[in-house]
Design a protein around this motif. Structure first.
Motif, PDB file in Angstrom:
ATOM      1  N   THR A  79      -2.753  -2.409  12.544  1.00 19.35           N
ATOM      2  CA  THR A  79      -1.676  -1.830  11.742  1.00 19.35           C
ATOM      3  C   THR A  79      -2.139  -0.514  11.117  1.00 19.35           C
ATOM      4  N   VAL A  80      -1.203   0.418  11.029  1.00 21.77           N
ATOM      5  CA  VAL A  80      -1.420   1.677  10.337  1.00 21.77           C
ATOM      6  C   VAL A  80      -0.411   1.768   9.203  1.00 21.77           C
ATOM      7  N   TYR A  81      -0.826   2.379   8.108  1.00 26.62           N
ATOM      8  CA  TYR A  81       0.017   2.458   6.923  1.00 26.62           C
ATOM      9  C   TYR A  81       0.258   3.915   6.530  1.00 26.62           C
ATOM     10  N   LEU A  82       1.355   4.108   5.841  1.00 24.56           N
ATOM     11  CA  LEU A  82       1.622   5.394   5.202  1.00 24.56           C
ATOM     12  C   LEU A  82       2.040   5.086   3.770  1.00 24.56           C
ATOM     13  N   GLN A  83       1.138   5.351   2.849  1.00 22.18           N
ATOM     14  CA  GLN A  83       1.440   5.171   1.427  1.00 22.18           C
ATOM     15  C   GLN A  83       2.109   6.450   0.932  1.00 22.18           C
ATOM     16  N   MET A  84       3.278   6.283   0.365  1.00 21.58           N
ATOM     17  CA  MET A  84       4.049   7.436  -0.082  1.00 21.58           C
ATOM     18  C   MET A  84       4.286   7.317  -1.582  1.00 21.58           C
ATOM     19  N   ASN A  85       3.737   8.249  -2.322  1.00 18.07           N
ATOM     20  CA  ASN A  85       3.879   8.270  -3.776  1.00 18.07           C
ATOM     21  C   ASN A  85       4.657   9.501  -4.211  1.00 18.07           C
ATOM     22  N   SER A  86       5.122   9.480  -5.442  1.00 14.05           N
ATOM     23  CA  SER A  86       5.849  10.619  -6.019  1.00 14.05           C
ATOM     24  C   SER A  86       6.944  11.092  -5.076  1.00 14.05           C
ATOM     25  N   GLN A 102      13.860   5.313  -6.137  1.00 10.98           N
ATOM     26  CA  GLN A 102      14.215   6.411  -7.029  1.00 10.98           C
ATOM     27  C   GLN A 102      13.185   7.535  -6.923  1.00 10.98           C
ATOM     28  N   PRO A 103      13.583   8.738  -7.226  1.00  9.95           N
ATOM     29  CA  PRO A 103      12.615   9.840  -7.248  1.00  9.95           C
ATOM     30  C   PRO A 103      11.426   9.512  -8.143  1.00  9.95           C
ATOM     31  N   GLY A 104      10.251   9.841  -7.651  1.00  8.66           N
ATOM     32  CA  GLY A 104       9.025   9.510  -8.362  1.00  8.66           C
ATOM     33  C   GLY A 104       8.446   8.163  -7.982  1.00  8.66           C
ATOM     34  N   GLY A 105       9.190   7.376  -7.240  1.00  9.38           N
ATOM     35  CA  GLY A 105       8.729   6.060  -6.842  1.00  9.38           C
ATOM     36  C   GLY A 105       7.807   6.083  -5.640  1.00  9.38           C
ATOM     37  N   SER A 106       7.433   4.891  -5.192  1.00  9.10           N
ATOM     38  CA  SER A 106       6.487   4.753  -4.095  1.00  9.10           C
ATOM     39  C   SER A 106       6.991   3.747  -3.066  1.00  9.10           C
ATOM     40  N   LEU A 107       6.572   3.952  -1.848  1.00 11.45           N
ATOM     41  CA  LEU A 107       6.785   3.006  -0.765  1.00 11.45           C
ATOM     42  C   LEU A 107       5.550   3.010   0.116  1.00 11.45           C
ATOM     43  N   ARG A 108       5.316   1.893   0.771  1.00 12.75           N
ATOM     44  CA  ARG A 108       4.265   1.847   1.778  1.00 12.75           C
ATOM     45  C   ARG A 108       4.885   1.419   3.098  1.00 12.75           C
ATOM     46  N   LEU A 109       4.793   2.301   4.065  1.00 17.60           N
ATOM     47  CA  LEU A 109       5.275   1.991   5.401  1.00 17.60           C
ATOM     48  C   LEU A 109       4.147   1.379   6.228  1.00 17.60           C
ATOM     49  N   SER A 110       4.520   0.434   7.058  1.00 17.96           N
ATOM     50  CA  SER A 110       3.569  -0.189   7.970  1.00 17.96           C
ATOM     51  C   SER A 110       4.005   0.065   9.405  1.00 17.96           C
ATOM     52  N   CYS A 111       3.033   0.160  10.266  1.00 17.02           N
ATOM     53  CA  CYS A 111       3.282   0.341  11.699  1.00 17.02           C
ATOM     54  C   CYS A 111       2.395  -0.657  12.421  1.00 17.02           C
ATOM     55  N   ALA A 112       2.997  -1.701  12.932  1.00 13.54           N
ATOM     56  CA  ALA A 112       2.250  -2.759  13.602  1.00 13.54           C
ATOM     57  C   ALA A 112       2.429  -2.666  15.113  1.00 13.54           C
TER      58      ALA A 112
END
Length: 122
Positions: free
Chosen positions: A78-85, A13-23
């Motif tokens: 691994t590299v991450y992309l933390q996505m907030n808001s 949902q809008p305002g939520g967060s996800l963390r993407l991983s790249c392995a």
């Protein structure tokens, strides 16, 4: 076989967060700069964030600055992309890529993952 595999996408949902991983498999990421790119339907691929092999100053697109954070864990390869808001306009397929130079020039990257879908919707 040299391979990058993204994970962590999904519906949020809008305002939520996800963390993407790249392995990475078949090679070690600590020798490469990493870029995160995204492509929405009908739009060109755009750079989101990138970081050098030495983990120096990361770069962010203006549209995500202050909301996204790139990081790397070389021990886990691994590299991450933390996505907030997250916003609806962040909806896209997100790709990670490995190359020699940290930049938003996608043609400079040698290896690409298959992409992971991020959908931001209520």
């Amino acid at each position: 076989q040299l391979q990058l595999v993204e994970s962590g996408g999904g519906l949020v949902q809008p305002g939520g967060s996800l963390r993407l991983s790249c392995a990475a498999s078949g090679f070690t990421l600590d020798s490469y700069a990493i870029g995160w790119f995204r492509q929405a339907p009908g739009k060109e691929r755009e750079g989101v964030s990138c970081i050098s092999s030495r983990g120096g100053t990361p770069y962010y697109a203006s549209s995500v600055k202050g909301r996204f954070t790139i990081s790397r864990d070389n021990a886990k390869n691994t590299v991450y992309l933390q996505m907030n808001s997250l916003k609806p306009e962040d909806t896209a397929v997100y790709y990670c890529a490995a190359g020699r130079t940290a930049s938003f020039a996608f043609w400079q990257y040698d290896y690409w993952g298959q992409g992971t879908q991020v959908t931001v919707s209520s």
